[in-house]
Write a protein that holds these residues in place. Structure first.
Motif, short mmCIF file in Angstrom:
data_model
loop_
_atom_site.label_atom_id
_atom_site.label_comp_id
_atom_site.label_asym_id
_atom_site.label_seq_id
_atom_site.Cartn_x
_atom_site.Cartn_y
_atom_site.Cartn_z
N CYS A 70 -6.31 -37.78 10.62
CA CYS A 70 -6.35 -38.12 12.05
C CYS A 70 -6.19 -36.90 12.94
O CYS A 70 -6.80 -36.82 14.03
N THR A 231 -12.19 -56.60 1.04
CA THR A 231 -12.39 -55.20 1.43
C THR A 231 -13.83 -54.78 1.17
O THR A 231 -14.46 -54.10 2.00
N LYS A 240 -14.89 -53.80 11.31
CA LYS A 240 -13.67 -53.01 11.49
C LYS A 240 -12.42 -53.88 11.39
O LYS A 240 -11.43 -53.49 10.79
N TRP A 241 -12.45 -55.05 12.03
CA TRP A 241 -11.24 -55.88 12.02
C TRP A 241 -10.89 -56.34 10.61
O TRP A 241 -9.72 -56.40 10.23
N VAL A 243 -11.62 -54.73 7.80
CA VAL A 243 -11.12 -53.56 7.08
C VAL A 243 -9.68 -53.26 7.48
O VAL A 243 -8.85 -52.90 6.63
N ILE A 244 -9.35 -53.42 8.76
CA ILE A 244 -7.97 -53.17 9.21
C ILE A 244 -7.01 -54.16 8.56
O ILE A 244 -5.94 -53.79 8.06
N VAL A 245 -7.38 -55.44 8.55
CA VAL A 245 -6.51 -56.45 7.93
C VAL A 245 -6.35 -56.18 6.44
O VAL A 245 -5.24 -56.25 5.89
N THR A 247 -6.57 -53.33 4.97
CA THR A 247 -5.74 -52.13 4.80
C THR A 247 -4.26 -52.49 4.77
O THR A 247 -3.49 -52.00 3.93
N VAL A 248 -3.86 -53.36 5.69
CA VAL A 248 -2.46 -53.81 5.71
C VAL A 248 -2.13 -54.59 4.43
O VAL A 248 -1.07 -54.40 3.81
N PRO A 414 -9.69 -45.52 6.00
CA PRO A 414 -9.80 -44.99 7.37
C PRO A 414 -11.03 -44.11 7.57
O PRO A 414 -11.68 -44.16 8.62
N TRP A 417 -13.96 -46.35 7.68
CA TRP A 417 -13.93 -47.07 8.95
C TRP A 417 -14.48 -46.21 10.09
O TRP A 417 -15.16 -46.70 10.99
N ASP A 425 -18.79 -54.14 16.78
CA ASP A 425 -18.13 -55.28 17.40
C ASP A 425 -19.12 -56.31 17.91
O ASP A 425 -18.75 -57.42 18.25
#
Length: 450
Positions: A70, A231, A240-241, A243-245, A247-248, A414, A417, A425
């Motif tokens: 990042c 995944t 994206k959403w 992949v974020i879920v 990831t958690v 990440p 992503w 979106d």
């Protein structure tokens, strides 16, 4: 100590048993199975702590990697539309890690099934041993009651009928004494009567714990399978959403995987210590819990020619007494029935009781032999030390592969992503929707042209 039939410690048992052990002060701990000693407990907890250390290092590595990703990314050139170099490699490495995770799930299901089969063998052996011990107690109780009824009724009636013949009364009283002696000898054969340890209760407790252990692993395997599949779906759809879920969820499953690594490793090490020399520990534990003599326990746990049957004297005396009763009743039937016809009925009842007693006696001889219970002991050891241990090792392999695959996935997601197009979106929006930004832009251009 003599090994049960068909059981030999496997190579995995020897290998795990040779691993060094240490307590919290890193002092060497003997590898003998001693779960009640504090040093041995600390040694197993240290194995669990090593898995916790692996989890901590994984989380630190993932955090450092993500912070570097990042904070140290090179600035994107304005108007650049081409993906950064290495993007495809990152995506494929993530997909490969997820496929390895899916393959590890198959290993986990196999290991869970093998562990369950081994514990089922242990439970079945305990239930069969409980049936044998209960049958012995039941036969002894039934035989003693029958002999007591025969002494109190038929023999008493026979003595009253034959009171005119002193020698016949003496023979009936001799049969009474022999029957009382048989009852006394048989009572000593119910060696498990009154023992607080119940194999049935142990089998139920083992089955109860195994049921929840099996269910917990099935849920863990299904959870990881869902994480891997969703995944992959998120990467394919470039959502994206999702992949974020995922990831958690991957982070959660990573923590659970390392936790299962610790439990499986400690269980495998402790089980290998037990299986390397199970006779000594089981013998001492059974003596403490039951209070039985070492002669009886050695006879059933070892079951070889070097250990004599502790019930042999009682069985011999009972057999002789039954033979004497049988000959005395035959003599009374020859001499008393012609002179005292009323003696025939109690004599026939006594002969029936004697036949049932002899049948029960032969069953007791077979059940009291060490072969049956020793076979159950061997079955329990094979289930626990072969199938269950093998299943634990496969579960350990699953957890390690799962932890590695999820750690790689968490590092790759990440970057993957970041490669998704900005229009992600709006992938699911309708092209004819006036609220679609692209459709709104075209609408403005159309109005300008007018």
């Amino acid at each position: 100590m003599g090994a049960p039939p068909g059981y030999r410690p496997s190579a995995w048992v020897h290998l795990l048993h040779q691993l060094p052990r240490a307590d919290f002060q890193l002092r060497p701990v003997p590898s003998g199975f001693a779960p009640r000693e504090q040093e041995y407990q600390q040694a197993l907890l240290l194995v669990v702590a090593l898995a916790g250390l692996g989890l901590g290092l994984s989380l630190i590595f993932i955090a450092v990697y993500l912070i570097r990703f990042c904070c140290c990314r090179p600035p994107e050139l304005p108007g650049a539309k081409s993906p950064p170099p290495g993007g495809g490699c990152v995506t494929w490495s993530c997909i490969a890690a997820l496929l390895v995770g899916c393959a590890s799930i198959g290993i986990g299901f196999y290991g869970n099934s093998e562990t369950s089969d081994g514990v089922s063998q242990l439970s079945s052996a305990l239930l069969h041993a409980n049936h044998t011990l209960s049958t012995i107690d039941h036969l002894v109780l039934e035989t003693v009651e029958r002999l007591g009824e025969a002494v109190g009724t038929e023999l008493t009636t026979l003595e009253e009928v034959l009171e005119q013949r002193t020698e016949l009364v003496a023979a009936a009283r001799a049969a009474r004494r022999q029957a009382e002696a048989v009852a006394q000898q048989l009572q000593g054969l119910a060696f498990w009567q009154g023992v607080p340890l119940s194999p049935l209760q142990v089998a139920e407790d083992v089955s109860f714990v195994e049921e929840y252990r099996w269910l917990a692993y099935v849920l863990l395997l299904l959870l990881e399978l869902l994480v891997c599949l969703f995944t992959l779906l998120g990467l394919a759809k470039q959502s994206k959403w999702l992949v974020i879920v995922m990831t958690v969820m991957s982070l959660l499953v990573l923590i659970l995987s390392w936790g299962s690594v610790g439990l499986e490793a400690a269980s495998a090490v402790g089980l290998s210590d037990f299986c390397s020399n199970p006779d000594t520990y089981i013998l001492n534990l059974t003596q403490q819990e039951t209070g039985l003599s070492l002669d009886i326990l050695n006879y059933y746990f070892l079951c070889n020619q070097a250990v004599s049957n502790p019930f042999q004297q009682r069985l011999t005396l009972s057999q002789r007494a039954l033979a004497n009763i049988h000959s005395q009743l035959q003599g009374l039937e020859r001499e008393a029935v012609p002179q005292f016809p009323s003696a025939q009925k109690p004599l026939l009842s006594l002969e029936e009781t004697l036949n049932v007693t002899e049948g029960n006696f032969h069953q007791l001889v077979a059940l009291l032999h060490c072969r049956g219970l020793h076979k159950d002991y061997g079955t329990a050891l094979r289930g626990l030390c072969e199938d269950a241990l093998e299943g634990l090792l496969f579960l350990l392999l699953f957890s390690l592969l799962s932890a590695g695959a999820l750690a790689t996935t968490l590092c790759s997601l990440p970057r993957a992503w970041a490669l998704f197009p900005p229009s992600d979106d709006y992938d699911d929006t309708d092209d004819d929707d006036p609220f679609n930004p692209q459709e709104s832009k075209r609408f403005v251009q159309w109005q300008s042209s007018i």
